[in-house]
Motif scaffolding. Structure first.
Motif, mmCIF file in Angstrom:
data_model
loop_
_atom_site.group_PDB
_atom_site.id
_atom_site.type_symbol
_atom_site.label_atom_id
_atom_site.label_comp_id
_atom_site.label_asym_id
_atom_site.label_seq_id
_atom_site.Cartn_x
_atom_site.Cartn_y
_atom_site.Cartn_z
ATOM 1 N N LEU A 102 0.828 -1.206 0.000
ATOM 2 C CA LEU A 102 0.000 0.000 0.000
ATOM 3 C C LEU A 102 0.864 1.258 0.000
ATOM 4 C CD1 LEU A 102 -3.230 0.589 1.991
ATOM 5 C CD2 LEU A 102 -1.424 2.287 2.146
ATOM 6 N N HIS A 103 1.864 1.300 0.869
ATOM 7 C CA HIS A 103 2.677 2.507 0.986
ATOM 8 C C HIS A 103 3.450 2.796 -0.300
ATOM 9 C CE1 HIS A 103 1.703 2.869 5.176
ATOM 10 N NE2 HIS A 103 2.199 1.677 5.456
ATOM 11 N N LEU A 104 4.065 1.771 -0.869
ATOM 12 C CA LEU A 104 4.857 1.981 -2.083
ATOM 13 C C LEU A 104 3.971 2.277 -3.285
ATOM 14 C CD1 LEU A 104 7.587 -0.742 -1.550
ATOM 15 C CD2 LEU A 104 7.961 1.717 -1.705
ATOM 16 N N ALA A 105 2.780 1.692 -3.326
ATOM 17 C CA ALA A 105 1.846 2.049 -4.398
ATOM 18 C C ALA A 105 1.460 3.519 -4.304
ATOM 19 C CB ALA A 105 0.607 1.161 -4.325
ATOM 20 N N ARG A 106 1.252 3.974 -3.092
ATOM 21 C CA ARG A 106 0.913 5.384 -2.882
ATOM 22 C C ARG A 106 2.084 6.296 -3.252
ATOM 23 N NH1 ARG A 106 -2.505 9.665 -2.536
ATOM 24 N NH2 ARG A 106 -2.306 10.854 -0.620
ATOM 25 N N ILE A 107 3.295 5.927 -2.839
ATOM 26 C CA ILE A 107 4.471 6.739 -3.158
ATOM 27 C C ILE A 107 4.700 6.779 -4.661
ATOM 28 C CG2 ILE A 107 6.976 6.859 -2.883
ATOM 29 C CD1 ILE A 107 6.525 5.543 -0.094
ATOM 30 N N ARG A 108 4.576 5.631 -5.318
ATOM 31 C CA ARG A 108 4.744 5.600 -6.779
ATOM 32 C C ARG A 108 3.705 6.480 -7.456
ATOM 33 N NH1 ARG A 108 1.908 4.361 -10.298
ATOM 34 N NH2 ARG A 108 0.468 3.245 -8.926
ATOM 35 N N HIS A 109 2.468 6.439 -6.950
ATOM 36 C CA HIS A 109 1.397 7.246 -7.534
ATOM 37 C C HIS A 109 1.695 8.736 -7.381
ATOM 38 C CE1 HIS A 109 -2.725 7.752 -8.992
ATOM 39 N NE2 HIS A 109 -2.874 8.703 -8.081
ATOM 40 N N LEU A 110 2.198 9.142 -6.210
ATOM 41 C CA LEU A 110 2.548 10.544 -6.012
ATOM 42 C C LEU A 110 3.693 10.963 -6.923
ATOM 43 C CD1 LEU A 110 2.406 10.808 -2.103
ATOM 44 C CD2 LEU A 110 0.647 11.467 -3.754
ATOM 45 N N TYR A 111 4.649 10.078 -7.114
ATOM 46 C CA TYR A 111 5.788 10.393 -7.983
ATOM 47 C C TYR A 111 5.339 10.526 -9.439
ATOM 48 C CZ TYR A 111 10.525 10.195 -9.879
ATOM 49 O OH TYR A 111 11.697 10.488 -10.533
ATOM 50 N N ASP A 112 4.443 9.667 -9.868
ATOM 51 C CA ASP A 112 4.003 9.670 -11.270
ATOM 52 C C ASP A 112 2.980 10.754 -11.569
ATOM 53 O OD1 ASP A 112 5.649 7.535 -11.808
ATOM 54 O OD2 ASP A 112 4.075 6.020 -11.592
ATOM 55 N N HIS A 113 2.085 11.027 -10.619
ATOM 56 C CA HIS A 113 0.937 11.895 -10.902
ATOM 57 C C HIS A 113 0.902 13.165 -10.063
ATOM 58 C CE1 HIS A 113 -0.922 8.763 -13.400
ATOM 59 N NE2 HIS A 113 -0.529 7.902 -12.465
ATOM 60 N N GLY A 114 1.917 13.398 -9.242
ATOM 61 C CA GLY A 114 1.911 14.585 -8.406
ATOM 62 C C GLY A 114 1.176 14.337 -7.095
ATOM 63 N N LEU A 115 1.167 15.347 -6.232
ATOM 64 C CA LEU A 115 0.524 15.207 -4.922
ATOM 65 C C LEU A 115 -0.984 15.277 -5.092
ATOM 66 C CD1 LEU A 115 2.800 17.183 -2.457
ATOM 67 C CD2 LEU A 115 2.946 14.853 -3.271
ATOM 68 N N THR A 116 -1.612 14.137 -5.040
ATOM 69 C CA THR A 116 -3.048 14.015 -5.215
ATOM 70 C C THR A 116 -3.579 13.032 -4.192
ATOM 71 O OG1 THR A 116 -4.779 13.212 -6.707
ATOM 72 C CG2 THR A 116 -2.591 12.285 -7.001
ATOM 73 N N ASN A 117 -4.827 13.188 -3.827
ATOM 74 C CA ASN A 117 -5.478 12.270 -2.897
ATOM 75 C C ASN A 117 -6.322 11.231 -3.613
ATOM 76 O OD1 ASN A 117 -4.578 13.134 -0.297
ATOM 77 N ND2 ASN A 117 -5.856 14.954 -0.487
ATOM 78 N N ASP A 118 -6.071 11.017 -4.896
ATOM 79 C CA ASP A 118 -6.777 9.972 -5.642
ATOM 80 C C ASP A 118 -6.277 8.598 -5.214
ATOM 81 O OD1 ASP A 118 -8.092 11.951 -6.961
ATOM 82 O OD2 ASP A 118 -6.887 11.837 -8.786
ATOM 83 N N ASP A 119 -7.185 7.644 -5.209
ATOM 84 C CA ASP A 119 -6.844 6.276 -4.847
ATOM 85 C C ASP A 119 -5.902 5.686 -5.894
ATOM 86 O OD1 ASP A 119 -7.053 3.317 -4.605
ATOM 87 O OD2 ASP A 119 -8.527 3.813 -3.080
ATOM 88 N N PRO A 120 -4.740 5.137 -5.491
ATOM 89 C CA PRO A 120 -3.807 4.585 -6.479
ATOM 90 C C PRO A 120 -4.231 3.225 -7.017
ATOM 91 C CG PRO A 120 -2.938 4.268 -4.275
ATOM 92 C CD PRO A 120 -4.197 5.075 -4.123
ATOM 93 N N PHE A 121 -5.189 2.559 -6.362
ATOM 94 C CA PHE A 121 -5.539 1.197 -6.752
ATOM 95 C C PHE A 121 -6.746 1.116 -7.684
ATOM 96 C CE2 PHE A 121 -3.445 0.733 -2.597
ATOM 97 C CZ PHE A 121 -2.419 -0.120 -2.963
ATOM 98 N N VAL A 122 -7.699 2.014 -7.520
ATOM 99 C CA VAL A 122 -8.947 1.944 -8.268
ATOM 100 C C VAL A 122 -9.079 3.181 -9.147
ATOM 101 C CG1 VAL A 122 -11.454 1.767 -8.119
ATOM 102 C CG2 VAL A 122 -10.022 0.593 -6.438
#
Length: 658
Positions: A169-189
């Motif tokens: 969960l944590h690394l998916a979230r970190i990867r999502h922030l790195y790829d898409h910027g600081l957003t509160n969107d769910d990285p899984f769905v």
């Protein structure tokens, strides 16, 4: 068959990438790696640990602020000053990160803000020559105690952070922030759902910013951050003990005792470890200082900053902090108001800023998707008696619950409870009885929430799950470290001046704490030492494998695709690649209709689902790629001509072509 007749299958495989790369043990291995991996050339160690420079540099702006606002805190010594400096830096970054999340700014903006703060802090320290103060702190800390802490940091650097379980969960979230910027969107769905469980998280943003600033991939940043996390944890316990006894040596012994409790943990890089073992002890230490002595408005500011940092790292522990400190601070505030103490307004202000820590948990609660549930409450009998006992909790037949006193708090038959009681009694007999009493009051508040059935049950009704309540045990471990070994050191401080004997006592504190290690049976000291002795290629093997699988996914799965994959493996795939799932196993508490999504996922993976139903679901979720996890019957019947299956030691991507 799994898919309809008008679906053809094409498969691509990366030879040599085993499923072990997607599931590992505590320190980055899945048993022993293949023989060739032991002799493989790993990524240069200095490149992996380049990210440590980022974490070390973050101390500069906080140290400059500390020197500006309250230089008396430098008396706490090296570790205490480091802890306060990092907390001050995090406090500066909280409003910046919140603004970046609200505006959905790229990670480069937040990373640049971190760099500018570090530069500004370095310039200010140089201009005012505060580096001399830092030099005195380092010189004053030289000794066996610092050497032991340094050895643990080096050993942690050899092992690296955990990759199994929660890191998905944590690394998916970190990867999502790195790829898409600081957003509160769910990285899984897919669909821009609110990521309620870790929204606006400061620590995740810092990991992503570290990867951007240092140009080290986020997996390596996570892997190399364990020494930094160990330093934070050591500084937190040190500062708490110093606030109780105001003796540096007593604080060092407490820090070494807590090192014995926490050193084998590879998950110290998690937000749920940084929050209780770094931020919470500093907050309690600040509360001890302004409650037992004169409260000033500087303490109000520092306390508010600490609460803001805590809620931006982990909301559950923010709730815990309010529950633990609230009753004690209320009693102190009322006492000072009745006595008309000069600092009563500042003390009352500290109490009033306490709800600040509940803002983030409240947002999480409001954005959690509602799930209907029918719960039948058992009839209440006249007397209590045990009806069910699991590993950690005792359920009473009147519906109430309490933590098992012999299976919790370090186990070993409740010995830790007796040690804590002995430490508390000893501390109350010293001149620091007022500060020790405050610490004991906080510990009793936590113990009541764990061991008194009505209170524990009421807390469970608010929190919702037992595993969350079990985490409240952290306050007992902190209290044990701050009261037992620190009390012994405090009593011997003036009598024991021979430094070799002091060193022996510090080393003994580590050994005394080892049986109560927080890692339990999963992460023991023997496992910790054994893993650290392994060759470099073995210790880095899982990191290398994860990178290989990540590159494979990048080559064969386009970004932002919804991928068909079952179970926990789906979270592992999202951890490595920019894609989405139908229904992750956990974490996406802000996604509505999750139960229906899980039923749809089961239908897609079932061999008895009709072709028409499967085709409907594939179109509903726009699925074009499938990552299998096991040899299913449909693989043998329909996939024989598309690929060669060699068992679970291969990572597959199946492209579904209409």
């Amino acid at each position: 068959m799994l898919f309809s007749d008008d679906v053809r299958y094409g498969a691509r495989r990366l030879h040599g990438c085993g499923t072990a790369a997607l599931g590992c043990d505590g320190y980055g291995g899945h048993g022993d790696p293949p023989l060739q991996a032991k002799f493989a050339t790993a990524t240069a160690s200095h490149m992996i640990h380049l990210s440590l420079l980022f974490w070390l540099a973050l101390v500069l702006p906080g140290f400059a602020i500390l020197c500006h606002l309250d230089r008396t805190q430098l008396r706490s010594g090296l570790l205490g000053t480091l802890g306060l400096s990092y907390l001050a830096t995090f406090g500066l970054l909280v409003p910046i990160s919140i603004l970046c999340y609200l505006l959905h700014l790229p990670i480069a903006v937040f990373g640049l803000a971190c760099v500018l703060l570090v530069i500004a802090g370095g310039i200010e320290i140089t201009r005012r020559r505060w580096w001399r103060r830092a030099g005195k702190l380092i010189a004053g800390a030289l000794g066996v105690e610092l050497l032991i802490v340094a050895i643990d940091l080096v050993w942690g650097a050899r092992l690296g952070g955990l990759f199994m379980g929660d890191p998905y969960l944590h690394l998916a979230r970190i990867r999502h922030l790195y790829d898409h910027g600081l957003t509160n969107d769910d990285p899984f769905v897919a669909g821009g759902h609110f990521f309620a469980i870790y929204h606006t998280n400061l620590l995740h943003a810092l990991y992503a910013a570290c990867a951007w600033v240092t140009r080290v991939d986020y997996l390596s940043v996570w892997h190399a951050a364990l020494p930094f996390a160990k330093l934070l944890v050591a500084s937190g316990c040190y500062y708490l003990a110093w606030c109780v006894f105001k003796r540096r040596w007593a604080a060092w012994v407490a820090a070494l005792f807590f090192l014995g409790l926490s050193a084998p943990l590879p998950n110290l890089v998690f937000p749920n470890r940084i929050a209780p073992f770094f931020v919470c002890p500093i907050l309690i230490g600040l509360a001890i200082q302004f409650s037992c002595r004169r409260c000033t408005w500087r303490y109000v500011l520092a306390f508010a900053v600490g609460l803001a940092v805590l809620e931006q790292i982990h909301g559950i522990y923010a709730v815990f902090a309010v529950g633990l400190l609230g009753p004690v601070l209320l009693v102190v505030a009322v006492f000072k108001l009745i006595r008309k103490r000069p600092d009563r307004r500042a003390q009352l202000a500290c109490l009033l800023v306490l709800p600040l820590a509940l803002v983030s948990p409240a947002i999480t609660k409001l954005n959690t998707a509602k799930t209907p549930a029918n719960i039948e409450k058992p009839a209440k009998p006249r007397f209590w008696h045990f009806t069910q006992t699991n590993r950690r909790f005792i359920d009473l037949d009147n519906g109430q619950t309490l933590l098992h006193p012999l299976r919790g708090f370090g186990a070993h038959g409740g010995i830790a409870h007796a040690l804590l009681a002995a430490g508390a009694i000893g501390a109350l007999c010293t001149r620091r009885r007022r500060e020790a009493g405050f610490m004991l009051a906080v510990a009793i508040t936590g113990a009541a929430a764990l061991y008194v059935p009505p209170i524990c049950s009421g807390f469970l009704a608010v929190i919702g799950q037992k595993w969350i309540i079990y985490r409240l045990e952290f306050i007992l471990f902190l209290s044990l470290a701050a009261l037992l070994p620190a009390t012994v050191a405090y009593l011997l401080d003036n009598k024991l001046r021979f430094r070799p004997l002091r060193a022996i006592l510090g080393i003994a504190a580590v050994f005394v704490a080892m049986p109560f290690c927080l890692g339990g049976d999963d992460h023991t000291w023997s496992h910790y030492l054994k893993k650290g002795k392994q060759p470099h290629a073995v210790r880095r093997w899982n990191l290398t494998e994860l990178r290989s699988v990540r590159e494979f996914f990048r080559q064969h799965i386009p970004p932002n695709e919804t991928v068909l994959v079952e179970g926990l493996r789906g979270m592992q795939v999202v951890m490595l690649h920019d894609c989405h799932l139908i229904a992750p196993q956990r974490g996406s508490i802000g996604v509505p209709q999750m139960a229906q999504r899980r039923r749809d996922l089961d239908d897609l993976l079932s061999t008895t689902t009709s072709p028409a139903r499967r085709r409907e679901l594939l179109r509903k979720y726009k699925i074009r790629y499938y990552v299998p996890t096991e040899v299913s019957p449909w693989v043998r019947t329909r996939g024989k001509n598309a690929w060669t299956l060699e068992g679970r030691e291969n990572v597959w991507v199946i492209e579904l072509k209409p």
